[in-house]
Every structure is written in C-alpha cells, then in structure tokens.
Design a protein around this motif. Structure first.
Motif, mmCIF file in Angstrom:
data_model
loop_
_atom_site.group_PDB
_atom_site.id
_atom_site.type_symbol
_atom_site.label_atom_id
_atom_site.label_comp_id
_atom_site.label_asym_id
_atom_site.label_seq_id
_atom_site.Cartn_x
_atom_site.Cartn_y
_atom_site.Cartn_z
ATOM 1 N N ASP A 1 3.012 30.232 4.000
ATOM 2 C CA ASP A 1 3.444 31.631 3.981
ATOM 3 C C ASP A 1 2.828 32.300 2.753
ATOM 4 N N VAL A 2 1.568 32.658 2.876
ATOM 5 C CA VAL A 2 0.821 33.149 1.715
ATOM 6 C C VAL A 2 1.417 34.430 1.126
ATOM 7 N N PRO A 3 1.758 35.454 1.933
ATOM 8 C CA PRO A 3 2.255 36.687 1.301
ATOM 9 C C PRO A 3 3.562 36.513 0.552
ATOM 10 N N ASN A 4 4.499 35.743 1.108
ATOM 11 C CA ASN A 4 5.785 35.581 0.438
ATOM 12 C C ASN A 4 5.710 34.596 -0.719
ATOM 13 N N TRP A 5 4.836 33.603 -0.625
ATOM 14 C CA TRP A 5 4.599 32.739 -1.778
ATOM 15 C C TRP A 5 3.970 33.558 -2.910
ATOM 16 N N SER A 6 3.056 34.432 -2.554
ATOM 17 C CA SER A 6 2.374 35.260 -3.552
ATOM 18 C C SER A 6 3.333 36.234 -4.228
ATOM 19 N N TRP A 7 4.302 36.718 -3.478
ATOM 20 C CA TRP A 7 5.328 37.617 -4.032
ATOM 21 C C TRP A 7 5.992 36.965 -5.241
ATOM 22 N N HIS A 8 6.394 35.720 -5.089
ATOM 23 C CA HIS A 8 7.003 35.005 -6.204
ATOM 24 C C HIS A 8 5.976 34.619 -7.268
ATOM 25 N N GLU A 9 4.811 34.187 -6.828
ATOM 26 C CA GLU A 9 3.774 33.742 -7.765
ATOM 27 C C GLU A 9 3.357 34.865 -8.707
ATOM 28 N N TYR A 10 3.356 36.108 -8.196
ATOM 29 C CA TYR A 10 3.067 37.257 -9.049
ATOM 30 C C TYR A 10 4.051 37.303 -10.223
ATOM 31 N N GLY A 11 5.305 36.993 -9.930
ATOM 32 C CA GLY A 11 6.309 37.003 -10.997
ATOM 33 C C GLY A 11 5.992 36.009 -12.096
ATOM 34 N N MET A 12 5.530 34.826 -11.709
ATOM 35 C CA MET A 12 5.231 33.804 -12.709
ATOM 36 C C MET A 12 3.956 34.115 -13.485
ATOM 37 N N ARG A 13 3.024 34.831 -12.862
ATOM 38 C CA ARG A 13 1.754 35.143 -13.520
ATOM 39 C C ARG A 13 1.798 36.449 -14.313
ATOM 40 N N ALA A 14 2.545 37.428 -13.824
ATOM 41 C CA ALA A 14 2.547 38.754 -14.455
ATOM 42 C C ALA A 14 3.950 39.218 -14.842
ATOM 43 N N GLY A 15 4.900 39.137 -13.901
ATOM 44 C CA GLY A 15 6.233 39.667 -14.146
ATOM 45 C C GLY A 15 6.955 38.997 -15.295
ATOM 46 N N PHE A 16 6.827 37.686 -15.407
ATOM 47 C CA PHE A 16 7.496 36.965 -16.485
ATOM 48 C C PHE A 16 7.113 37.526 -17.841
ATOM 49 N N TRP A 17 5.846 37.856 -18.007
ATOM 50 C CA TRP A 17 5.371 38.276 -19.318
ATOM 51 C C TRP A 17 5.876 39.660 -19.695
ATOM 52 N N ARG A 18 6.124 40.517 -18.709
ATOM 53 C CA ARG A 18 6.757 41.810 -19.004
ATOM 54 C C ARG A 18 8.200 41.586 -19.483
ATOM 55 N N GLN A 19 8.911 40.740 -18.751
ATOM 56 C CA GLN A 19 10.290 40.464 -19.136
ATOM 57 C C GLN A 19 10.354 39.744 -20.486
ATOM 58 N N PHE A 20 9.454 38.811 -20.693
ATOM 59 C CA PHE A 20 9.402 38.072 -21.964
ATOM 60 C C PHE A 20 9.222 39.038 -23.137
ATOM 61 N N LYS A 21 8.330 40.005 -22.986
ATOM 62 C CA LYS A 21 8.099 40.990 -24.050
ATOM 63 C C LYS A 21 9.337 41.861 -24.261
ATOM 64 N N ALA A 22 9.940 42.306 -23.164
ATOM 65 C CA ALA A 22 11.133 43.150 -23.277
ATOM 66 C C ALA A 22 12.253 42.420 -24.021
ATOM 67 N N LEU A 23 12.416 41.142 -23.747
ATOM 68 C CA LEU A 23 13.493 40.364 -24.354
ATOM 69 C C LEU A 23 13.184 39.968 -25.792
ATOM 70 N N THR A 24 11.971 39.501 -26.033
ATOM 71 C CA THR A 24 11.641 39.034 -27.389
ATOM 72 C C THR A 24 11.436 40.201 -28.350
ATOM 73 N N ASP A 25 10.903 41.317 -27.873
ATOM 74 C CA ASP A 25 10.780 42.496 -28.743
ATOM 75 C C ASP A 25 12.139 42.935 -29.272
ATOM 76 N N ARG A 26 13.183 42.726 -28.445
ATOM 77 C CA ARG A 26 14.532 43.151 -28.810
ATOM 78 C C ARG A 26 15.352 42.011 -29.418
ATOM 79 N N LYS A 27 14.700 40.853 -29.585
ATOM 80 C CA LYS A 27 15.363 39.680 -30.170
ATOM 81 C C LYS A 27 16.647 39.310 -29.423
ATOM 82 N N MET A 28 16.585 39.400 -28.099
ATOM 83 C CA MET A 28 17.726 39.049 -27.266
ATOM 84 C C MET A 28 17.814 37.535 -27.100
ATOM 85 N N PRO A 29 18.983 36.928 -27.275
ATOM 86 C CA PRO A 29 19.140 35.527 -26.890
ATOM 87 C C PRO A 29 18.968 35.413 -25.369
ATOM 88 N N VAL A 30 18.262 34.402 -24.922
ATOM 89 C CA VAL A 30 17.970 34.261 -23.496
ATOM 90 C C VAL A 30 18.337 32.864 -23.027
#
Length: 291
Positions: free
Chosen positions: A59-88
């Motif tokens: 299921d390439v499209p739905n696998w890719s939906w999640h894979e995008y999160g691990m390649r790109a989305g995670f890093w947006r969230q990581f920056k949002a959390l670490t910039d604010r020094k949030m415990p995670v």
C-alpha cells in the motif's frame, strides 16, 4: 476476574487532594508517537481508500503518508518542542531504534523520555507471542537508550488480559492505555502495582484529524478548551492533561502552526507543571504515600 474488575470504580470527587510540584494546578505531558509501519503489511491507518474498494499490498500511498512523518513531519515537531524546551515523552515502537536511528538518536540526545509503544505498529491482540514482543521491546529500548523504559503506551491503546502482567514483569511501572480519569490510578498485578498515567483519546491528533476528519485549526481549539477547564479545576485538586501527537498528522505543513500555538498557550500559564510520564507516575506515588 474480568480485566475491568482489576481497576475498581473511583468517583473523581472522592479522590484525595493532591499537590503538584511548586503549587501548580495542572500537569501537562506531551506524547510524541514515533512508529514503524511495515510496507509489506496492511497499514494501521489509511488516508486514501483503495482503488475500486479492493485493498492492495504493498500500500504505497498510505505507507508513504506515515513515512513522510518520519522523514519530514518529525523534524518540524522536534523543533517546535525543543525550541520551547518542552519535556517530551517519546512513545516509540522499539524497532524505530533500528529502522530510524536518526530519529531515535535525536530524541535521545534531546533528553526525551523513551516510552515503550510495542515493537512495530500493530495491535497487541495480533502479536504472535506477546511475552516475547514486550521483552524484545524493553530490551531494544534499554540497549539503545542506556536504560529500560519505565512507561508504556500500547499501539492503539490495545491490551489483552495478559498485557498488564507482562508489562510489569518486564519492569514497566506506568501505562497510558487506561483513559479513565484525570488522575493516575493503581492496578494490581502478580508482579507488583502498575499505575495508569492519564492519556487522551480526544486531545489526540489521530482522533481529531485521521478519524473525525476535522479541519486543521480544530486541534488547537479542542486542546485549549480542554486545558482551560482542567486548569480551572486544578485550583481545587491536581489535574493531568495529555497532548498526543504524531509526525504524519500535526507535523505536516498545514497543521504545524496549530501545534506551535498550543504549546505557546500552555507555556503562557504560570500554574502548569510540564512533566514526562514517569515524572507524573513518581509524583503520584509519592503523594499517595503521604495521604
């Protein structure tokens, strides 16, 4: 004894009064869920229905939906959390340590608390050998992070009648699967007590966007409404609020600003204790020992 009999009913109004650190009103914990979706399997969730209604593998499209999160989305969230020094609290499929070491390493270096989240993504009911899967999960995280996980969130919050016993047997003290109150509760197992940490099936980006299909700004509205009421109630007794996020949901470009706005809203209140899962559990046990 049924599984629900192991956690007897308690009315929230009858719970003892508990004091959060520093006289705070509300403890907030952020759960960042990182998962491995195996491309050869059916996907845990889908964003696109299959052509002509027939599920197709891979299921390439739905696998890719999640894979995008691990390649790109995670890093947006990581920056949002670490910039604010949030415990995670990082709810991590243990094999992410092997399949996505860049993600796991960044979280480890940032000081995120590693919370067990199964070995790969899929319900506990479908695990062929649950005892082995839990032990492998704990061992894999222990080897990677340098210490065993004390906390656990099952994939999809799924449990069988043996899950709690197996978790406690493997050293897990706190579990987020039981969304039954705004305060922790204790569950007895043959291997000692395991304590629930208040999680949420509603202030959760999967529910809001992947299941209820609400617009991007609704995550911010729901979470701030939840926060406001719990903050108000926290004046008379402690309250716990969970914010559960996934890289492929609130890590995407059209939703990330609402997560950032929510974090800023939480941080703008002086009466908030920012905590991780194990910090909440340790606090609760210490408070109950005094009461």
């Amino acid at each position: 004894m049924s599984l629900s009999d192991r956690i007897p009913y308690q009315a929230q109004v009858d719970r003892p009064t508990l004091a959060l650190p520093g006289g705070k009103k509300l403890a907030v914990w952020v759960i960042l869920n990182v998962e491995e979706w195996r491309i050869e399997n059916a996907m845990p969730r889908t964003v696109l229905s299959p052509p002509m209604g027939q599920p197709l593998l891979p299921d390439v499209p739905n696998w890719s939906w999640h894979e995008y999160g691990m390649r790109a989305g995670f890093w947006r969230q990581f920056k949002a959390l670490t910039d604010r020094k949030m415990p995670v609290t990082l709810a991590i499929n243990a094999n992410v340590c092997n399949a996505y070491p860049r993600v796991a390493s960044a979280a480890l270096e940032a000081g995120f608390e590693f919370m067990g989240h199964g070995f790969v993504q899929g319900p506990m009911h479908k695990v062929e050998n649950q005892a082995d899967a839990i032990k492998r999960s704990v061992d894999t995280i222990s080897k990677f992070a340098g210490k065993p996980p004390r906390t656990w969130e099952s994939p999809g919050l799924t449990e069988t009648e043996e899950t709690l016993d197996l978790l406690r047997l493997n050293g897990v003290e706190y579990v987020a699967d039981w969304v039954i109150d705004d305060l922790p509760e204790d569950i007895a197992t043959p291997h000692g007590t395991i304590t629930t940490i208040p999680y949420s099936v509603e202030t959760n980006d999967i529910v809001i966007h992947a299941l209820q299909h609400l617009s991007s700004e609704q995550f911010l509205k729901r979470c701030t409404d939840q926060f406001d009421r719990l903050y108000l109630e926290g004046a008379s007794n402690a309250r716990i609020m969970a914010i559960s996020i996934h890289p492929y949901i609130t890590g995407v470009p059209h939703r990330i600003k609402y997560l950032e706005a929510l974090l800023d809203y939480v941080l703008s209140h002086d009466g908030v204790a920012l905590m991780t899962a194990s910090e909440i559990g340790d606090w609760y046990r210490a408070q109950m020992a005094k009461s």
